[in-house]
Design a protein around this motif. Structure first.
Motif, PDB file in Angstrom:
ATOM      1  N   TYR A  18      -3.818   9.668  -0.811  1.00 33.83           N
ATOM      2  CA  TYR A  18      -3.964   8.306  -1.310  1.00 33.83           C
ATOM      3  C   TYR A  18      -5.137   8.234  -2.286  1.00 33.83           C
ATOM      4  O   TYR A  18      -5.049   7.624  -3.352  1.00 33.83           O
ATOM      5  N   GLN A  71      -5.807   6.865 -11.331  1.00 33.04           N
ATOM      6  CA  GLN A  71      -5.901   5.563 -11.993  1.00 33.04           C
ATOM      7  C   GLN A  71      -7.280   5.384 -12.625  1.00 33.04           C
ATOM      8  O   GLN A  71      -7.393   4.875 -13.741  1.00 33.04           O
ATOM      9  N   ASN A 112      -4.374   9.597  -5.827  1.00 32.18           N
ATOM     10  CA  ASN A 112      -3.702   8.625  -6.693  1.00 32.18           C
ATOM     11  C   ASN A 112      -4.677   7.605  -7.264  1.00 32.18           C
ATOM     12  O   ASN A 112      -4.578   7.213  -8.424  1.00 32.18           O
ATOM     13  N   ILE A 113      -5.621   7.182  -6.458  1.00 29.58           N
ATOM     14  CA  ILE A 113      -6.630   6.219  -6.915  1.00 29.58           C
ATOM     15  C   ILE A 113      -7.500   6.847  -8.001  1.00 29.58           C
ATOM     16  O   ILE A 113      -7.787   6.222  -9.025  1.00 29.58           O
ATOM     17  N   VAL A 171      -8.145  -0.227 -10.749  1.00 30.96           N
ATOM     18  CA  VAL A 171      -7.170   0.079  -9.697  1.00 30.96           C
ATOM     19  C   VAL A 171      -6.351  -1.119  -9.227  1.00 30.96           C
ATOM     20  O   VAL A 171      -5.302  -0.942  -8.610  1.00 30.96           O
ATOM     21  N   ASP A 172      -6.811  -2.330  -9.522  1.00 31.27           N
ATOM     22  CA  ASP A 172      -6.124  -3.508  -9.003  1.00 31.27           C
ATOM     23  C   ASP A 172      -5.832  -4.574 -10.055  1.00 31.27           C
ATOM     24  O   ASP A 172      -5.274  -5.600  -9.719  1.00 31.27           O
ATOM     25  N   SER A 179      -8.147  -5.078  -1.598  1.00 32.36           N
ATOM     26  CA  SER A 179      -7.143  -4.165  -1.056  1.00 32.36           C
ATOM     27  C   SER A 179      -7.802  -2.875  -0.573  1.00 32.36           C
ATOM     28  O   SER A 179      -8.939  -2.562  -0.949  1.00 32.36           O
ATOM     29  N   TYR A 239     -11.300   1.908  -1.196  1.00 35.46           N
ATOM     30  CA  TYR A 239     -11.395   3.363  -1.335  1.00 35.46           C
ATOM     31  C   TYR A 239     -11.965   3.749  -2.695  1.00 35.46           C
ATOM     32  O   TYR A 239     -12.779   4.661  -2.806  1.00 35.46           O
ATOM     33  N   ARG A 297      -6.924  -0.053  -1.536  1.00 37.73           N
ATOM     34  CA  ARG A 297      -7.052   0.739  -2.771  1.00 37.73           C
ATOM     35  C   ARG A 297      -8.409   0.484  -3.431  1.00 37.73           C
ATOM     36  O   ARG A 297      -9.103   1.405  -3.827  1.00 37.73           O
TER      37      ARG A 297
END
Length: 149
Positions: A40, A47, A43-44, A82-83, A4, A9, A6
């Motif tokens: 964005y 996490q 936010n990452i 993150v995922d 992703s 990044y 996310r």
């Protein structure tokens, strides 16, 4: 394997933090260096902080730093932060998915795929990415022209 935005990044920001060493780096600096949207990315990083991979420092000299040495944080650690799990099928871990009949052996394929991903992602550290000193096995796999097709 599909990563992703996310994850992309997060890995790029983590590599920047690994290269920065001990000094804090702001979200703005990370975003500008890697061409990412700052909101964005914020936010990452939150996490990643909750997962214990980065620490935030407040104040005029604030920013983010890695919470552990870059040699101790793997790409798998960042992806999971993150995922979630490295491999899943419809949101389930492969060992929890059952198939019947001719499709029954797919479960073994998904488990083997996860093991293969782990073999690479748990071996490559942020330090090896930031310095370009990737493990020999990774360099060999990437050097195979068929890997680029």
């Amino acid at each position: 394997m599909r990563l992703s935005a996310r994850v992309d990044y997060a890995l790029r920001a983590a590599a920047e933090l690994a290269a920065a060493g001990d000094g804090p780096t702001t979200v703005g600096e990370l975003a500008e260096e890697q061409g990412m949207p700052p909101k964005y990315l914020e936010n990452i990083l939150l996490q990643m902080r909750r997962a214990g991979l980065v620490r935030g420092q407040r104040g005029p000299e604030g920013g983010y730093v890695l919470a552990r040495p870059a040699t101790e944080i793997t790409l798998a650690d960042v992806i999971r932060a993150v995922d979630g799990p490295l491999a899943n099928v419809r949101g389930e871990r492969p060992e929890h998915v059952g198939y019947r009949g001719p499709a029954e052996s797919l479960q073994q394929v998904w488990i083997a795929l996860r093991a293969s991903e782990r073999a690479i992602l748990e071996e490559v550290t942020l330090d090896s990415v930031a310095t370009g000193a990737l493990p020999q096995r990774v360099r060999q796999l990437a050097a195979d022209p068929a890997a680029w097709d």
